[in-house]
Design an enzyme around this catalytic site. Structure first.
Site, mmCIF file in Angstrom:
data_model
loop_
_atom_site.group_PDB
_atom_site.id
_atom_site.type_symbol
_atom_site.label_atom_id
_atom_site.label_comp_id
_atom_site.label_asym_id
_atom_site.label_seq_id
_atom_site.Cartn_x
_atom_site.Cartn_y
_atom_site.Cartn_z
ATOM 1 N N TYR A 77 0.815 -1.213 0.000
ATOM 2 C CA TYR A 77 0.000 0.000 0.000
ATOM 3 C C TYR A 77 0.850 1.266 0.000
ATOM 4 C CZ TYR A 77 -4.417 -2.416 0.322
ATOM 5 O OH TYR A 77 -5.512 -3.187 0.028
ATOM 6 N N ARG A 80 1.746 1.933 -3.599
ATOM 7 C CA ARG A 80 0.593 2.464 -4.332
ATOM 8 C C ARG A 80 0.332 3.924 -3.962
ATOM 9 N NH1 ARG A 80 -4.462 -1.236 -3.601
ATOM 10 N NH2 ARG A 80 -5.271 0.026 -5.332
ATOM 11 N N ASN A 109 -12.272 3.497 -7.739
ATOM 12 C CA ASN A 109 -10.848 3.793 -7.631
ATOM 13 C C ASN A 109 -10.543 4.491 -6.311
ATOM 14 O OD1 ASN A 109 -10.654 2.770 -10.220
ATOM 15 N ND2 ASN A 109 -10.759 4.771 -11.187
ATOM 16 N N VAL A 110 -9.375 4.212 -5.775
ATOM 17 C CA VAL A 110 -8.967 4.787 -4.490
ATOM 18 C C VAL A 110 -7.834 5.785 -4.665
ATOM 19 C CG1 VAL A 110 -9.670 2.685 -3.261
ATOM 20 C CG2 VAL A 110 -7.278 2.935 -4.010
ATOM 21 N N ASP A 111 -7.541 6.162 -5.922
ATOM 22 C CA ASP A 111 -6.328 6.931 -6.217
ATOM 23 C C ASP A 111 -6.459 8.434 -6.063
ATOM 24 O OD1 ASP A 111 -7.877 7.538 -8.450
ATOM 25 O OD2 ASP A 111 -6.737 6.251 -9.813
ATOM 26 N N HIS A 128 -15.047 2.452 -2.521
ATOM 27 C CA HIS A 128 -14.087 1.594 -1.824
ATOM 28 C C HIS A 128 -13.132 2.385 -0.936
ATOM 29 C CE1 HIS A 128 -14.632 -1.700 -5.131
ATOM 30 N NE2 HIS A 128 -15.614 -1.682 -4.251
ATOM 31 N N CYS A 140 -9.399 2.072 17.424
ATOM 32 C CA CYS A 140 -9.402 2.660 18.769
ATOM 33 C C CYS A 140 -10.459 3.748 18.920
ATOM 34 C CB CYS A 140 -8.024 3.240 19.083
ATOM 35 S SG CYS A 140 -7.631 4.777 18.193
ATOM 36 N N CYS A 167 -1.303 5.529 14.284
ATOM 37 C CA CYS A 167 -2.543 6.215 14.628
ATOM 38 C C CYS A 167 -2.235 7.385 15.562
ATOM 39 C CB CYS A 167 -3.497 5.236 15.305
ATOM 40 S SG CYS A 167 -4.970 6.010 16.005
ATOM 41 N N CYS A 170 -3.989 6.426 19.366
ATOM 42 C CA CYS A 170 -3.452 5.437 20.299
ATOM 43 C C CYS A 170 -1.991 5.089 20.045
ATOM 44 C CB CYS A 170 -4.290 4.169 20.260
ATOM 45 S SG CYS A 170 -4.153 3.230 18.709
#
Length: 272
Positions: A77, A80, A109-111, A128, A140, A167, A170
């Site tokens: 990821y 990407r 698409n997540v781009d 998505h 959390c 994150c 947390c």
């Protein structure tokens, strides 16, 4: 083969529409230089290290790796995210904006390409999720936040090296705010709010044309939306070089890539 008559019909649908819904799948990004993940062989050509490991896209796009093997997960990821940040949307995105019609987008698409091309974020429904946003892997309670700096990747092993995203709530491991395969922990609130707004807008349009770009049959989410949105009017333009067929028979099928089709349509629309 796409005929001049089909292109003329599609241009007329756009010209006569009062609003546009763009439904975009992975094929929309190919003309921007993004790799074509069609089938395992296509994915492995883009990422040879995963071929050596025998890992398919569906196996890597699984949230379980963030718990079991986080450097493998963030290698995939993180690469990407860096790729999408460095990729400029092709001219087809700007052609759509240049038609100056009220427009909304529904995409798998997540781009983040539509937003980078100038479409308002609140007008782009990302079914998505988005790689440009993060969530806590441990859930959390921290709200979704914008992605930070690039993750350093070893290109030989495709594993992340150094510090992994964490994150802010947390301090635990972060993951992309993307709906992955078999994903029961996706925080979909951000995406779902925009989806609801786009759906409400769509139902309020009396003369809507739907342009489907680069969406295939393998994961038919985008195709189902374009057919649903055009069911009343039949004003569907399906652009796909491999799978352009419209089974219910209403609309125009263009066996072209996204940029080629949009360029041809733009020429006709501007000619009047």
């Amino acid at each position: 083969m796409t005929s001049a008559t089909e292109l003329d019909r599609a241009a007329d649908l756009i010209r006569n529409a009062s609003a546009l819904l763009v439904c975009a799948g992975a094929g929309m990004g190919v003309d921007s230089g993004l790799p074509d993940f069609r089938g395992t062989e296509g994915f492995w050509r883009a990422y040879p290290p995963y071929a050596r490991l025998g890992l398919a896209f569906e196996e890597l796009a699984d949230p379980v790796h963030f718990g079991d093997d986080p450097t493998l997960a963030w290698g995939f990821y993180g690469h990407r995210l860096r790729l999408y940040r460095r990729t400029q949307p092709h001219h087809g995105f700007h052609i759509i904006r240049g038609w100056n019609k009220p427009t909304r987008v529904f995409t798998s698409n997540v781009d983040g390409a539509f937003q980078k091309a100038g479409f308002p974020a609140e007008h782009v429904a990302e079914v998505h999720g988005s790689i440009h946003h993060m969530q806590c892997f441990n859930r959390c309670g921290e709200p979704v936040w914008a992605a930070g700096e690039d993750v350093e990747i070893d290109e030989e092993t495709m594993r992340a090296v150094g510090e992994l995203p964490s994150c802010p709530g947390c301090g635990g491991l972060a993951r992309p705010n993307i709906l992955m395969f078999g994903d029961y922990d996706w925080q979909g609130e951000r995406s779902e709010a925009i989806l609801r707004n786009v759906a409400k807008w769509r139902t309020q349009q009396d003369n809507l044309a739907v342009i489907e770009l680069g969406a295939g049959n393998a994961i038919p989410t985008v195709r189902r939306m374009s057919e649903l949105a055009s069911a009343r009017s039949g004003a569907l333009i399906r652009v796909n070089p491999r799978e352009p067929e419209i089974r219910h028979g209403r609309g125009v099928a263009l066996a072209l890539g996204s940029l080629a089709a949009l360029s041809e349509l733009d020429t006709r629309i501007r000619a009047g």
